[in-house]
Design a protein around this motif. Sequence first.
Motif, PDB file in Angstrom:
ATOM      1  N   VAL A 347       0.834  -1.203   0.000  1.00  0.00           N
ATOM      2  CA  VAL A 347       0.000   0.000   0.000  1.00  0.00           C
ATOM      3  C   VAL A 347       0.867   1.250   0.000  1.00  0.00           C
ATOM      4  N   GLU A 348       1.916   1.251   0.820  1.00  0.00           N
ATOM      5  CA  GLU A 348       2.791   2.419   0.909  1.00  0.00           C
ATOM      6  C   GLU A 348       3.440   2.735  -0.436  1.00  0.00           C
ATOM      7  N   HIS A 349       3.989   1.731  -1.092  1.00  0.00           N
ATOM      8  CA  HIS A 349       4.725   1.991  -2.333  1.00  0.00           C
ATOM      9  C   HIS A 349       3.797   2.183  -3.532  1.00  0.00           C
ATOM     10  N   SER A 350       2.596   1.645  -3.458  1.00  0.00           N
ATOM     11  CA  SER A 350       1.658   1.917  -4.553  1.00  0.00           C
ATOM     12  C   SER A 350       1.288   3.393  -4.594  1.00  0.00           C
ATOM     13  N   SER A 351       1.331   4.061  -3.452  1.00  0.00           N
ATOM     14  CA  SER A 351       0.993   5.491  -3.412  1.00  0.00           C
ATOM     15  C   SER A 351       2.057   6.334  -4.108  1.00  0.00           C
ATOM     16  N   LEU A 352       3.228   5.724  -4.383  1.00  0.00           N
ATOM     17  CA  LEU A 352       4.322   6.453  -5.030  1.00  0.00           C
ATOM     18  C   LEU A 352       4.369   6.220  -6.538  1.00  0.00           C
ATOM     19  N   MET A 353       3.459   5.416  -7.068  1.00  0.00           N
ATOM     20  CA  MET A 353       3.380   5.213  -8.522  1.00  0.00           C
ATOM     21  C   MET A 353       3.070   6.537  -9.208  1.00  0.00           C
ATOM     22  N   ARG A 354       3.743   6.811 -10.314  1.00  0.00           N
ATOM     23  CA  ARG A 354       3.540   8.081 -11.007  1.00  0.00           C
ATOM     24  C   ARG A 354       2.966   7.916 -12.412  1.00  0.00           C
ATOM     25  N   SER A 355       2.619   6.685 -12.773  1.00  0.00           N
ATOM     26  CA  SER A 355       1.979   6.464 -14.070  1.00  0.00           C
ATOM     27  C   SER A 355       0.677   5.705 -13.865  1.00  0.00           C
ATOM     28  N   PRO A 356      -0.407   6.133 -14.515  1.00  0.00           N
ATOM     29  CA  PRO A 356      -1.670   5.395 -14.405  1.00  0.00           C
ATOM     30  C   PRO A 356      -1.616   4.017 -15.060  1.00  0.00           C
ATOM     31  N   LEU A 357      -0.549   3.742 -15.807  1.00  0.00           N
ATOM     32  CA  LEU A 357      -0.394   2.439 -16.451  1.00  0.00           C
ATOM     33  C   LEU A 357       0.369   1.445 -15.572  1.00  0.00           C
ATOM     34  N   SER A 358       0.992   1.940 -14.507  1.00  0.00           N
ATOM     35  CA  SER A 358       1.779   1.081 -13.629  1.00  0.00           C
ATOM     36  C   SER A 358       0.872   0.315 -12.670  1.00  0.00           C
ATOM     37  N   ALA A 359       1.437  -0.740 -12.078  1.00  0.00           N
ATOM     38  CA  ALA A 359       0.644  -1.551 -11.149  1.00  0.00           C
ATOM     39  C   ALA A 359       1.564  -2.376 -10.263  1.00  0.00           C
ATOM     40  N   ILE A 360       1.024  -2.789  -9.138  1.00  0.00           N
ATOM     41  CA  ILE A 360       1.639  -3.825  -8.309  1.00  0.00           C
ATOM     42  C   ILE A 360       0.669  -4.998  -8.280  1.00  0.00           C
ATOM     43  N   VAL A 361       1.187  -6.184  -8.582  1.00  0.00           N
ATOM     44  CA  VAL A 361       0.334  -7.366  -8.710  1.00  0.00           C
ATOM     45  C   VAL A 361       0.763  -8.411  -7.696  1.00  0.00           C
ATOM     46  N   VAL A 362      -0.223  -9.055  -7.089  1.00  0.00           N
ATOM     47  CA  VAL A 362       0.014 -10.175  -6.182  1.00  0.00           C
ATOM     48  C   VAL A 362      -0.560 -11.424  -6.835  1.00  0.00           C
ATOM     49  N   GLU A 363       0.292 -12.434  -7.025  1.00  0.00           N
ATOM     50  CA  GLU A 363      -0.120 -13.668  -7.684  1.00  0.00           C
ATOM     51  C   GLU A 363       0.034 -14.833  -6.704  1.00  0.00           C
ATOM     52  N   PHE A 364      -1.016 -15.618  -6.561  1.00  0.00           N
ATOM     53  CA  PHE A 364      -1.008 -16.757  -5.642  1.00  0.00           C
ATOM     54  C   PHE A 364      -0.947 -18.047  -6.447  1.00  0.00           C
ATOM     55  N   TYR A 365       0.073 -18.898  -6.163  1.00  0.00           N
ATOM     56  CA  TYR A 365       0.289 -20.115  -6.948  1.00  0.00           C
ATOM     57  C   TYR A 365       0.039 -21.400  -6.165  1.00  0.00           C
ATOM     58  N   GLY A 366      -0.448 -21.313  -4.936  1.00  0.00           N
ATOM     59  CA  GLY A 366      -0.624 -22.517  -4.130  1.00  0.00           C
ATOM     60  C   GLY A 366      -1.522 -23.531  -4.817  1.00  0.00           C
ATOM     61  N   GLY A 367      -1.066 -24.787  -4.871  1.00  0.00           N
ATOM     62  CA  GLY A 367      -1.848 -25.829  -5.535  1.00  0.00           C
ATOM     63  C   GLY A 367      -0.958 -26.743  -6.336  1.00  0.00           C
ATOM     64  N   ALA A 368      -1.329 -26.982  -7.596  1.00  0.00           N
ATOM     65  CA  ALA A 368      -0.643 -27.959  -8.444  1.00  0.00           C
ATOM     66  C   ALA A 368       0.861 -27.721  -8.566  1.00  0.00           C
ATOM     67  N   PRO A 369       1.353 -26.479  -8.711  1.00  0.00           N
ATOM     68  CA  PRO A 369       2.805 -26.308  -8.842  1.00  0.00           C
ATOM     69  C   PRO A 369       3.587 -26.887  -7.668  1.00  0.00           C
ATOM     70  N   GLY A 370       3.023 -26.810  -6.462  1.00  0.00           N
ATOM     71  CA  GLY A 370       3.725 -27.288  -5.286  1.00  0.00           C
ATOM     72  C   GLY A 370       3.736 -28.794  -5.133  1.00  0.00           C
ATOM     73  N   ARG A 371       2.969 -29.503  -5.950  1.00  0.00           N
ATOM     74  CA  ARG A 371       2.969 -30.964  -5.882  1.00  0.00           C
ATOM     75  C   ARG A 371       4.058 -31.582  -6.756  1.00  0.00           C
ATOM     76  N   VAL A 372       4.791 -30.746  -7.470  1.00  0.00           N
ATOM     77  CA  VAL A 372       5.962 -31.189  -8.229  1.00  0.00           C
ATOM     78  C   VAL A 372       7.186 -30.856  -7.393  1.00  0.00           C
ATOM     79  N   GLY A 373       8.068 -31.812  -7.218  1.00  0.00           N
ATOM     80  CA  GLY A 373       9.249 -31.580  -6.403  1.00  0.00           C
ATOM     81  C   GLY A 373      10.172 -30.543  -7.025  1.00  0.00           C
ATOM     82  N   ALA A 374      10.889 -29.802  -6.184  1.00  0.00           N
ATOM     83  CA  ALA A 374      11.782 -28.741  -6.681  1.00  0.00           C
ATOM     84  C   ALA A 374      12.878 -29.285  -7.582  1.00  0.00           C
ATOM     85  N   SER A 375      13.242 -30.547  -7.413  1.00  0.00           N
ATOM     86  CA  SER A 375      14.312 -31.129  -8.231  1.00  0.00           C
ATOM     87  C   SER A 375      13.779 -31.897  -9.435  1.00  0.00           C
TER      88      SER A 375
END
Length: 469
Positions: A347-375
Amino acid sequence: MFLWEDTMAKTELQDRNSARIDSGKIDEFAATLAGRLIRPTDPDYDAARRIWNAAIDKHPGLIVRCLGVADVVQAVKFAAANDLLVAVRGGGHNVAGRALCDNGLVIDLSAMRGVLVDPEARTVRVQGGATLGDLDRETHLHGLAVPMGVVSKTGVAGLTLGGGVGWLVRKHGLSCDNVISFELVTAKGEVVTASADKHPELFWALRGGGGNFGIVTCFTFRAQPVSTVLGGLLVHSRDKAGEMLRFYRDFMATAPEELTAYAAILTTPDGMPAVAMVPCWCGDIDAGERALAPLRAYGPPLADVVQPMPFPAMQQLFDGAFPDGTYNYWKASFVPKLSDTVIDLLVEHSSLMRSPLSAIVVEFYGGAPGRVGASESAFAQREAEFNIGIMAQWTDPTETAMHVGWVRDTYDAFEPHSSGMHLLNFQSEAGDDVVRAAFGKNYARLSDVKRKYDPANFFSLNQNIKAAG
């Protein structure tokens, strides 16, 4: 005359030691191609060297517009014989601009966009220059979809080789998790197929290891039975950002995997500062209506445009937000949890955006990706659930320093809360330390594969991995 000579100095074909390549060699090379060889003096050269991100302004010595695998082989052999810097262009939508180089050779696959669906086997063959839109057009005809990204103009190749996250990720996994095989041209100009049974180490490395090991000319994917989804936007006023992000975090913790939902702090097309949730439900629509009811009731939102739609329409939902010709600079960090402290920073840093085209995005990946081992594949960030994307976009080049500064400052503020790993496809710049951290324990194994298939680092304009010594 001076201006013309200066332009030619920037664009003539040169080897890695800045020695000029004889025009006779170039003519001989051109004669071997079915596709086009585009030179700096050609009238369509400037159009051919442009990519989506206007912040990337490079002048290749030659651009090879390939029509098939044979052209790719000829281009690789010509570049190797003449010690040329090489860039590979698929969709040309990578924010870092790796599709281009100065002085060297661009191997351009953008004319190779074929998609062939086998509806009974639920498999799809996709050429290396295809976009998500090309893929969706053919698979949707058969009630199928391949898990990909969120903007239809994105190239299938770059997205998949870097992992690939999008609207189907929680239910059906990453793009690279859905690959059956890769056809690629190696640094030696050899055509090989990598799969679980053929060149298995190369197959492992290509699933998330970037463009380090060759030029993928064709992917074979598993397709999923997805046709109609429940998706759209839920828009709230910006002053509700902190509250809404906390609700989003808590809601997604128990949400069914059929639901992928992102959150974003942005500006609406009519100029209103806002915060939004963007859900995509890929299961039974009636079940989706029930599952999304609390999400839609929260607030309530200022705007609710969630509705059933064909999956390709969902994939095109944000195309207008990323038009060609704007300037872009992005960074991203994985955070192990979306804590109150992280939300307050958002919230703090979004207030410092100076372009109406800019954005901060939060993406949640919990689920199928985590059922594959890291190796199990090169993509190591299997336990990461939240990705914070900091995206500056603007139209006036004189504002570049301001917008780039905002991204870097915001990124630096999040780093103490980061898992130490990063989504490399989301980075405008990634130093060697960031690349090593992103691959974690997989880096050493990737270095061994690099040594086998590209020991001289012929493919260097990528999320570069050094060959093992």
